[in-house]
Structure formats: C-alpha cells, structure tokens
Design an enzyme around this catalytic site. Structure first.
Site, mmCIF file in Angstrom:
data_model
loop_
_atom_site.group_PDB
_atom_site.id
_atom_site.type_symbol
_atom_site.label_atom_id
_atom_site.label_comp_id
_atom_site.label_asym_id
_atom_site.label_seq_id
_atom_site.Cartn_x
_atom_site.Cartn_y
_atom_site.Cartn_z
ATOM 1 N N GLU A 1 -6.401 10.767 0.193
ATOM 2 C CA GLU A 1 -7.256 10.246 1.253
ATOM 3 C C GLU A 1 -7.813 11.320 2.185
ATOM 4 O O GLU A 1 -7.490 11.336 3.395
ATOM 5 C CB GLU A 1 -6.493 9.190 2.068
ATOM 6 C CG GLU A 1 -5.989 8.030 1.231
ATOM 7 C CD GLU A 1 -5.268 6.957 2.057
ATOM 8 O OE1 GLU A 1 -5.097 7.149 3.261
ATOM 9 O OE2 GLU A 1 -4.888 5.929 1.484
ATOM 10 N N GLU B 1 -2.953 3.068 -4.565
ATOM 11 C CA GLU B 1 -2.266 2.350 -3.481
ATOM 12 C C GLU B 1 -2.940 1.017 -3.251
ATOM 13 O O GLU B 1 -4.171 0.930 -3.167
ATOM 14 C CB GLU B 1 -2.342 3.095 -2.131
ATOM 15 C CG GLU B 1 -1.477 4.303 -2.023
ATOM 16 C CD GLU B 1 -1.594 4.989 -0.658
ATOM 17 O OE1 GLU B 1 -1.927 4.311 0.341
ATOM 18 O OE2 GLU B 1 -1.358 6.201 -0.620
HETATM 19 O O1 IFM Z 1 1.021 4.541 4.559
HETATM 20 C C1 IFM Z 1 -0.285 4.853 4.241
HETATM 21 C C2 IFM Z 1 -0.351 5.928 3.185
HETATM 22 O O2 IFM Z 1 0.323 7.077 3.578
HETATM 23 C C3 IFM Z 1 -1.784 6.299 2.910
HETATM 24 N N1 IFM Z 1 -2.563 5.125 2.605
HETATM 25 C C4 IFM Z 1 -2.470 4.002 3.490
HETATM 26 C C5 IFM Z 1 -1.008 3.634 3.708
HETATM 27 C C6 IFM Z 1 -0.916 2.419 4.649
HETATM 28 O O3 IFM Z 1 -1.489 2.711 5.872
#
Ligand code: IFM
Length: 471
Positions: free
Chosen positions: A193, A377
């Site tokens: 990210e 994710e």
């Molecule tokens: O916890 C975070 C993760 O580290 C990166 N993506 C989003 C998740 C939830 O906020």
C-alpha cells in the site's frame, strides 16, 4: 475448548463439524472458489504482530517512535508487544496450518534484519528463515512483503521516503533478503500500500512519520514506486523461481448524483486512489488529471524513473475494504458524502462488496497488461468478544461471504484472480487505532496472549476441508 488455539484444533467445534450450526459462509456449488488452485490464506504484517521491538539487535522503526509520541495512537498503544508473535511464531504457524489455510502473507521488518551500515543482522534473519522453512514443511504458500510501513528510523532521520536515496537503500535491503531467503519464498511483494505510506505518512500525518504536506506525499509516492521498480530486477536475479509483485490498496468512489460534476468527482477519486499507483506500474506514466487536480504537487521525476517503475510484474496484490461516496467540492476536486443507512464496520467503513467486483472488472478493461491478481487483503474490524469460549463474529462471516462472491463474479467476467488472503489471521495492532479495532479471524486476548478461533475462521476451515475432500 475445541476452538482454543493454544491446543491443537485440527477438529472444528462440535457445532460446526456436526453441521448443527447454520453455515452462512460456504460458497455455492458453482463458485470458482471451489477450484482447488484458488489460494485461500491469511495475512499479517511485522509491526502489527511481532512485538519484541528491541530484541536480537532490531533497530527502532518509525512506528516505534510515532506510537511512543503522545496523542498519535488511540489509548497510547504501541507495537512493543503486539501479539508477541516473535516468541509465539511456532504455535501461530501451527494454528494457521490447523485452520487449513493454504497461504500465509507476512512481512519482514527491515529494522530487524539489517543494521544502519547495511550489514545483515543474523539473529533477525534467522527468525524469518525458521518461519519460512516451517511454512514450507507445512506446505503453506508464502507471500512475503518486504515493506509494510516499518521504515528503520535511521533512514527517516535522513529524510525517509522524501529522500531519493531511500529507494536505493530499499534495493540493497531487497538484495540482501532475496539472497538470504531465496528458495523459501513463493511470492515476493515489494511494498504494501504505497498510497498509505505516502498519504497517511507524509500527506496528512495520521501515520508514521507523521508529516503533513501535499507535496511531500507525492514525492514520497514517487520514491516508493521507484524503490519498487529498482527492487523487481534484484528479486528476479536472486530468486528466479519466485513470483514478484506489489500490493496496492484500491478504493471505490461512487458519485453522489448523476450530475456531471459529481460524476467527474468520482472519477477523480479513483484516479487519486487507484490510477495514481496502477498507471505508473502498468502504463509507465502518472495520470495527467492528477496534477491538474492539485497543481504544484508534481514530484521530481528523473529520466528513466518511469521505465524503472514499470518493470513487468508476475502478480498484482489488491487490498480492498470499502467504498467512498463523493460529490464535487465546487472547485475541481471531490469531497466525501457519507451515505446514511448503509452497513458499516467497527472502522466506520461502508460494506460494499460490489465495489471490489467493479474495480477488478474496470482494471481489466483499462490495463491490457493487467497481471494475475491476488486479493492480498480483505476483511473487517468488529468489536469481538469471547463468550463461553466462542466468538460469534456474524457480521464478518457475512462480509467475507459477500466479498468472495464479488471475487467469483469478477473471475466469471474474465479477471484472472488466483487467490484471496483474509485480513487478518489474528487481531493485531491496527496502526493509529491501536488494539481497539479487531480485524482477526482469530481473537487475541492481549493480557494473556490467548488465541481463540472465531466462528468465521471455523467456517473457512470447514469450507477448505470440504473442498479438499472433493474429487
Ligand atoms: O491493518 C491494515 C493493514 O496493515 C494494511 N491494510 C489495511 C489494514 C486494515 O486497516
């Protein structure tokens, strides 16, 4: 105590295994998720779970300093202990395996494995070697992220991602990791990210290192992407058999009305959140309307940088959480218009599975060279409580089912999605929200470090067992 994660819980709780509990999760028979080669796993990140921040030669990271600064993290929480995974990793991997999960996405803490002079820290490296070897023994596919936000503080002291040199230091770090760990990693992701690192870290200061300046955000973004581009050929040279990619968070923006101004606002929202990362990676150029939107924020780009950034990828990791409804801000930008009466999570994020499908199918149309995709994710936070040894995370079960259905729809529409990682394997340090927000499919009691498998994880396990048993 069938779902007590400190014991071997190969068996599901009686209610789930005997089928006496309704199963609101298992995908329908025609879902592409039944394909045995669709990888289903869980993800974590180093600072969010490891703890042991000053053990075995680990150096301070920007998140140690940020979280120690009063007012930056809810309740003053820090990652100093987190899930104590640095000491409990064997039991945690056993837990992952007993859940039947086929993939594990983890990240390496840069400050744990390299000293300020660029020399390896053997003790830190050995931790990851042991862990990756154990995953291999268990037959679990490993996705390793090199940078999930825990920059060594000594690099931040020299400007962090505002300093172009950090991109070259990242390439050195990648070189060391991929020489040391070659053969144990199935897939490498350079960055997690970059949008969040740049905008939350340098644009609005909600994350470490806590700087707030629009121009900083764009320059940090360029250097992060450059770091990624420099790292890809290094990974190819040192570990040819592995897959190489990057993980991007993407956002769905929808217009508050049919007006041309609001439609344009939604377009700009997606340019700022998605094209800003995907265009340089897949087209070798930044989107033009980005800097028209924020004149004067163009980063300094040197000759050759865009070609470096557009290094071919083996996969693209996509993190998706919610949709944002926007309207024109009356000038040439957008403003959030939160919708009333929609389902939200503990984070306040709107639950909008169609957004994932729509973005994936949109990317397929926009990028002719879109690589195979892994959803690296997806998940949600809820205020989960252990009651009589169980955690009934009903909203999460429904959330996961609907998002997996959206992935199935994207696959059926021709998008090459090869896997999905739950965020997260266990409750952990949720950055500026500390430990209050629980994203895990396994509950963590931070006072005892006891792990309790939530109902959502049990149902995922049940599905994976059924899928495995299918001929
Ligand atoms: O916890 C975070 C993760 O580290 C990166 N993506 C989003 C998740 C939830 O906020």
């Amino acid at each position: 105590m069938a779902n007590d994660a400190s014991a071997a819980f190969d068996t599901l709780s009686p209610a789930v295994s005997k089928g006496s509990l309704a199963d609101p999760f298992t995908p329908p028979a025609d879902s592409s998720l039944w394909r045995k080669n669709f990888l289903l796993g869980a993800a974590t990140a180093s600072y969010q779970i490891e703890g042991a921040v000053d053990e075995d030669g680990r150096l301070p990271s920007i998140w140690d300093n940020f979280s120690a600064t009063p007012g930056k993290v809810l309740a003053g929480d820090t990652g100093a202990v987190a899930c104590d995974h640095y000491h409990r990793w064997e039991a945690d991997i056993d837990m992952l395996a007993s859940l039947g999960l086929e993939g594990y996405r983890l990240s390496i803490a840069w400050p744990r494995v390299m000293d300020a002079a660029g020399r390896p820290n053997r003790k830190g490296l050995d931790f990851y070697k042991r862990l990756l070897n154990r995953l291999k023994e268990k037959g679990i596919t490993s996705f390793v992220t090199l940078y999930h936000w825990d920059l060594p503080q000594h690099l931040e002291d020299r400007g962090g991602w505002l300093n172009r040199d950090t991109a070259y230091r990242f390439a050195d770090y990648t070189d060391l990791m991929s020489r040391e760990l070659a053969g144990t990693v199935d897939a490498w992701a350079t960055l997690n990210e970059p949008w969040c690192s740049a905008y939350l870290g340098y644009g609005n200061g909600h994350h470490a290192p806590g700087l707030a300046n629009d121009r900083f955000a764009t320059q940090a973004m360029h250097h992060l992407l450059l770091a990624h581009g420099l790292a890809i050929p290094v990974l190819r040279g040192n570990d040819p058999a592995s897959q190489k990619g990057i993980v991007a968070n993407i956002g769905r923006g929808t217009a508050n009305s049919d007006s041309a101004a609001d439609q344009r606002a939604a377009h700009l929202f997606e340019v700022q959140h998605n094209a800003w990362i995907l265009d340089p990676l897949l087209k070798g150029a930044y989107p033009q309307d980005l800097f028209e939107l924020w004149p004067g924020t163009e980063p300094l780009v040197l000759d050759g940088d865009m070609q470096t950034i557009a290094a071919p990828l083996d996969f693209l990791g996509i993190n998706y959480y919610f949709r944002t409804n926007v309207a024109s801000d009356g000038a040439h930008g957008f403003r959030d218009v939160p919708l009333e009466g929609v389902e939200r999570t503990q984070m306040g994020w709107e639950v909008h599975p169609d957004g994932l499908r729509d973005l994936l199918t949109g990317f397929k149309k926009t990028y002719h060279n879109l690589p195979p995709i892994y959803i690296t994710e997806n998940g949600m936070a809820s205020d989960d409580k252990v009651i009589d040894g169980h955690v009934d995370d009903t909203q999460r079960i429904s959330f996961l089912k609907r998002h997996l259905a959206a992935v199935d729809q994207a696959i059926k529409a021709g998008v090459d999605v090869r896997g999905y990682f739950l965020w997260s394997l266990m409750d952990n340090f949720e950055w500026a929200f500390g430990y209050e927000r629980r994203f895990g499919v396994v509950h963590v009691d931070y006072s005892t470090q006891k792990r309790t498998v939530k109902r959502s994880a049990e149902l995922v396990t049940k599905f994976l067992k059924e899928r495995k048993a299918k001929v």
